[in-house]
Design an enzyme around this catalytic site. Structure first.
Site, PDB file in Angstrom:
ATOM      1  N   LYS A   1      13.145   4.509  -3.541  1.00 22.72           N
ATOM      2  CA  LYS A   1      12.690   5.758  -3.052  1.00 22.72           C
ATOM      3  C   LYS A   1      12.933   5.652  -1.518  1.00 22.72           C
ATOM      4  O   LYS A   1      13.085   6.596  -0.920  1.00 22.72           O
ATOM      5  CB  LYS A   1      11.671   6.270  -3.564  1.00 22.72           C
ATOM      6  CG  LYS A   1      10.089   5.357  -3.222  1.00 22.72           C
ATOM      7  CD  LYS A   1       9.015   6.079  -3.719  1.00 22.72           C
ATOM      8  CE  LYS A   1       7.794   5.360  -3.290  1.00 22.72           C
ATOM      9  NZ  LYS A   1       7.284   5.494  -1.741  1.00 22.72           N
ATOM     10  N   THR A   2      12.278   4.529  -1.089  1.00 23.70           N
ATOM     11  CA  THR A   2      12.362   4.501   0.240  1.00 23.70           C
ATOM     12  C   THR A   2      13.739   4.436   0.960  1.00 23.70           C
ATOM     13  O   THR A   2      13.912   5.075   2.023  1.00 23.70           O
ATOM     14  CB  THR A   2      11.752   2.972   0.439  1.00 23.70           C
ATOM     15  OG1 THR A   2      10.359   2.777   0.092  1.00 23.70           O
ATOM     16  CG2 THR A   2      11.651   2.839   2.268  1.00 23.70           C
TER      17      THR A   2
ATOM     18  N   ARG B   1       5.071  -3.914 -12.005  1.00 26.41           N
ATOM     19  CA  ARG B   1       4.881  -4.826 -10.928  1.00 26.41           C
ATOM     20  C   ARG B   1       6.063  -5.975 -11.129  1.00 26.41           C
ATOM     21  O   ARG B   1       6.383  -6.781 -10.185  1.00 26.41           O
ATOM     22  CB  ARG B   1       3.603  -5.128 -10.702  1.00 26.41           C
ATOM     23  CG  ARG B   1       2.633  -4.259 -10.194  1.00 26.41           C
ATOM     24  CD  ARG B   1       3.085  -3.154  -9.213  1.00 26.41           C
ATOM     25  NE  ARG B   1       3.671  -2.257  -9.660  1.00 26.41           N
ATOM     26  CZ  ARG B   1       4.448  -1.061  -9.152  1.00 26.41           C
ATOM     27  NH1 ARG B   1       4.817  -1.251  -7.998  1.00 26.41           N
ATOM     28  NH2 ARG B   1       4.867  -0.148  -9.832  1.00 26.41           N
TER      29      ARG B   1
ATOM     30  N   GLN C   1       2.848   7.280 -12.117  1.00 23.56           N
ATOM     31  CA  GLN C   1       2.165   6.223 -11.078  1.00 23.56           C
ATOM     32  C   GLN C   1       1.013   7.189 -10.332  1.00 23.56           C
ATOM     33  O   GLN C   1       0.354   6.624  -9.472  1.00 23.56           O
ATOM     34  CB  GLN C   1       2.809   5.566  -9.877  1.00 23.56           C
ATOM     35  CG  GLN C   1       4.141   4.729 -10.867  1.00 23.56           C
ATOM     36  CD  GLN C   1       4.842   3.999  -9.828  1.00 23.56           C
ATOM     37  OE1 GLN C   1       4.565   3.034  -9.241  1.00 23.56           O
ATOM     38  NE2 GLN C   1       6.169   4.233  -9.548  1.00 23.56           N
TER      39      GLN C   1
ATOM     40  N   ASP D   1       6.079  11.673   1.189  1.00 30.52           N
ATOM     41  CA  ASP D   1       6.113  10.339   0.213  1.00 30.52           C
ATOM     42  C   ASP D   1       4.775  10.099  -0.747  1.00 30.52           C
ATOM     43  O   ASP D   1       3.835  10.627  -0.402  1.00 30.52           O
ATOM     44  CB  ASP D   1       6.394   9.149   1.259  1.00 30.52           C
ATOM     45  CG  ASP D   1       6.791   7.935   0.285  1.00 30.52           C
ATOM     46  OD1 ASP D   1       7.091   7.793  -0.783  1.00 30.52           O
ATOM     47  OD2 ASP D   1       6.778   6.950   0.944  1.00 30.52           O
ATOM     48  N   GLU D   2       5.054   9.451  -1.753  1.00 27.10           N
ATOM     49  CA  GLU D   2       3.972   9.295  -2.793  1.00 27.10           C
ATOM     50  C   GLU D   2       3.067  10.450  -3.129  1.00 27.10           C
ATOM     51  O   GLU D   2       1.946  10.795  -3.103  1.00 27.10           O
ATOM     52  CB  GLU D   2       2.932   8.118  -2.131  1.00 27.10           C
ATOM     53  CG  GLU D   2       3.544   6.649  -1.860  1.00 27.10           C
ATOM     54  CD  GLU D   2       3.714   6.220  -3.062  1.00 27.10           C
ATOM     55  OE1 GLU D   2       3.667   6.579  -4.156  1.00 27.10           O
ATOM     56  OE2 GLU D   2       4.356   5.026  -3.096  1.00 27.10           O
TER      57      GLU D   2
END
Length: 683
Positions: free
Chosen positions: A32-33, A602, A246, A215-216
């Site tokens: 995504k970044t 993770r 998430q 973002d997020e």
């Protein structure tokens, strides 16, 4: 420039989007970044918007800095003017720009939770029969903030806390206004009030930013959502990136419905799913997908691994007898993976509750394994830093909170009696506390204390200029440290420590602040204006432990702290009912399941999970049952070890035998040496 190079079709589609609402559902490890950076850079380079017209809202300063760095690295000067930062940074920028309309001075101060608690303590003193000693100030402040932001839960009960909060909420807001300061909640509340009361200001902001990205997005709360609506409603060029799977911060106000309802709230919204995972093996993703699929209220999304990420190794589940065994198991797993040439920093130990971390930590210490606990106390929560920051704030953005903190630190003979007299005089004459300090004679303060106040006022006034008046070969940071040492603060720190070693550590914190100041100023011109911006930056800072990631240490952290990170190996401890989902903290089962999903995703190469058959609860050892999240996963997707250990074969067996014989020889040699020294010789 080819902003689409190396991107998959879904990523390219997101990057090529120009106008209107867009929801990018970015699964864990889906890049995504890269998409955010590429979309921002492409729009600027193709003149869809100028850099100064693009606003990217993030949840950490680190994310904002990374985005700006990567965009400017490719765009050069064309990227100048891009605004990227946290919601609180955005609110601060708005209030600095329109401070007059907000009723603030140009250099208003920002107060943290400690300062807010000090304000509340003073206010509670003035309330008759309050039983002031029994109130938990953190709880009071939390409840006040819930009322201010409209997040207070509806309750029929009305106990002494609710009664006190009802009295204090307007008084608290009034006192902050009187002090000329803004707290963290106010950095969001006040801009929204400003937009409501001054439509022309809202229009200016809307015209300034023709493209808004968030973002997020799954972590936004109601106030942040209001801010997004206000900024974007004139043009609807709003792109949000997030993953409903998430969303794990409901306990601090995040509302998963913001991302779930986004396509309905913003008409003609395009939805793009990023489901290709570039982080984890397909075996790990199978477990993650199986777990999260049990949540019904979600955007349908299935993570898929690239073919090259298939390892053939299933995640493992180990069943231990007791929690002590689990701690020793963690140690043995670390040693096991070290024998496979993994480094300590490749491993993360994740758990739901901090109490679990404490037990594991003690085992690592006994085994001499280097570790780092993430989410520990920030250096800016240390008393020494707070004291020095209060001096800096008072010199450039004077307010009563800062002044009260430093008026007798280090001790200069200004005690409680003097402070009470000054407070009484300020109230009687309707003056600020700072004005009362300057008029100490009229307040009938004794000369010794009065002269000490005069000295302090002069010291504060000259502080910024003196910091910047450094010698060649020195620096502003070094000069600041020297100034406070000369003031007597070093002696004060050493005098308040229990031992010399502790004193050195405390003073080292002061020296670190000096180095941080030098690092911030960098090659900037040494001007007072930059010390002002340094104060703002430090008060909003959230990334002080970045260098920890580069140290070769095992990482210990809660599941909440692990979000956004990745590790070659993850050991997920305590997969039991009442721990995950947590009995007391986990009222929202869907969110607890998302927390488990975050932990699983993770892991890049290896996922190890453990549970105990019994665990101590409230001092009593009780039987434990497996977490429902573990039971929901098909048994074919993981390998279970009921005896708490994997069979030892091949090289591992040889290494263990070799290690055992080596330790045995060391013990025999040590025994022989001890007996020889004691004049007992073994033939």
């Amino acid at each position: 420039m080819d902003w689409l190079k190396g991107l998959n079709p879904e990523q390219q589609k997101a990057v090529k989007h120009n106008y209107g609402p867009l929801l990018i559902l970015a699964g864990a490890g889906s890049g995504k970044t890269t998409v955010l950076v590429s979309r921002t850079g492409r729009m600027i380079s193709e003149k869809v918007a100028q850099a100064s017209e693009v606003c990217v809202l993030t949840f950490t300063n680190k994310s904002a800095r990374e985005l700006k760095h990567r965009v400017s690295h490719k765009l050069g000067s064309a990227g100048n003017g891009l605004w990227a930062g946290t919601f609180h940074s955005f609110g601060l920028q708005i209030l600095r720009r329109f401070h007059k309309h907000a009723g603030l001075s140009p250099y208003f101060g920002i107060v943290d939770q400690t300062d807010c608690n000090a304000v509340l303590k003073e206010l509670i003193k003035d309330i008759k029969n309050s039983g002031k000693d029994k109130f938990d100030l953190d709880k009071i402040l939390s409840m006040i903030n819930d009322r201010r932001t409209g997040l207070a839960p509806v309750t029929e009960g009305f106990d002494e806390y609710h009664e006190m909060v009802e009295i204090l909420t307007p008084k608290f807001a009034k006192r902050l206004e009187h002090l000329g300061v803004v707290d963290f909640e106010g950095l969001l509340i006040k801009p929204l009030q400003l937009f409501k009361e001054h439509p022309e200001i809202l229009e200016k902001v809307q015209n300034q930013f023709s493209q808004l990205m968030v973002d997020e997005f799954q972590d936004t709360n109601r106030m942040q959502m209001d801010l997004i609506h206000q900024i974007s409603k004139a043009h609807n060029n709003i792109t949000v990136v997030g993953d409903d799977d998430q969303s794990i911060y409901g306990w601090r106000g995040a509302e998963v419905k913001n991302i779930l309802n986004f396509p309905q709230e913003f008409k003609n919204c395009e939805v793009i799913k990023l489901e290709r995972n570039y982080r984890s093996s397909s075996e790990i993703l199978d477990v993650a997908n199986a777990a999260i699929s049990k949540n019904k209220n979600r955007h349908g999304k299935v993570l898929k691994a690239e073919a090259s990420q298939t390892t053939g190794e299933l995640p493992e589940v180990f069943i231990l007898e007791r929690e002590e065994d689990e701690c020793e198991f963690v140690v043995s797993e670390i040693l096991h993976f070290q024998r496979q040439d993994f480094q300590l920093k490749d491993l993360a130990i994740l758990y739901r509750s901090n109490t679990q971390g404490g037990l594991i930590e003690s085992s690592l210490r006994r085994a001499g394994i280097a570790y780092n606990i993430s989410g520990g106390t920030s250096i800016f929560d240390r008393k020494e830093i707070k004291d020095l920051m209060a001096y800096l704030k008072q010199s450039l953005a004077p307010n009563e909170v800062s002044l009260r903190r430093i008026i007798n630190v280090p001790p200069r003979g200004v005690g409680d009696t003097t402070l009470d007299k000054l407070t009484e005089y300020s109230q009687k004459k309707r003056l600020t506390f700072m004005d009362a300090c300057r008029l100490w004679r009229e307040a009938e303060i004794q000369e010794k204390a009065g002269f000490a106040i005069d000295f302090l006022m002069n010291f504060i006034e000259e502080l910024p200029k003196n910091i910047l008046d450094f010698n060649v070969g020195s620096s502003p940071g070094a000069k600041m440290v020297q100034i406070f040492s000369d003031l007597g603060y070093r002696d004060y720190v050493y005098g308040s420590a229990t031992d010399p070693k502790g004193a050195e550590k405390k003073w080292m914190v002061v020296e670190i602040l000096g180095r941080i100041l030098d690092s911030y100023l960098g090659r900037r011109a040494y001007e007072v204006e930059y010390i002002k911006s340094f104060i703002d930056c430090m008060l909003l800072r959230d990334d002080l432990n970045e260098d920890e990631a580069n140290q070769n240490k095992v990482q210990l952290m809660t599941l909440h702290a692990s979000k956004g990170l990745e590790f070659p190996i993850v050991i997920l401890a305590g997969l039991e009912e009442d721990l995950l989902p947590h009995k007391n903290l986990g009222s929202d089962i869907d969110e607890e399941r998302r927390l488990f999903y975050v932990g699983v995703t993770r892991a890049k190469q290896k996922l190890v999970m453990s549970r105990c058959q019994q665990r101590k609860k409230n001092g009593v050892v009780r039987p434990s049952t497996p977490s429902r999240f573990l039971l929901e996963i098909p048994v074919a997707l993981y390998k279970e070890f009921p005896m708490g250990a994997r069979p030892v074969t091949g090289q591992d067996r040889e290494d263990l035998v070799s290690s055992f014989l080596s330790n045995l020889n060391l013990k025999i040699d040590s025994k022989l040496e001890n007996k020889a020294n004691g004049k007992t010789v073994i033939k």
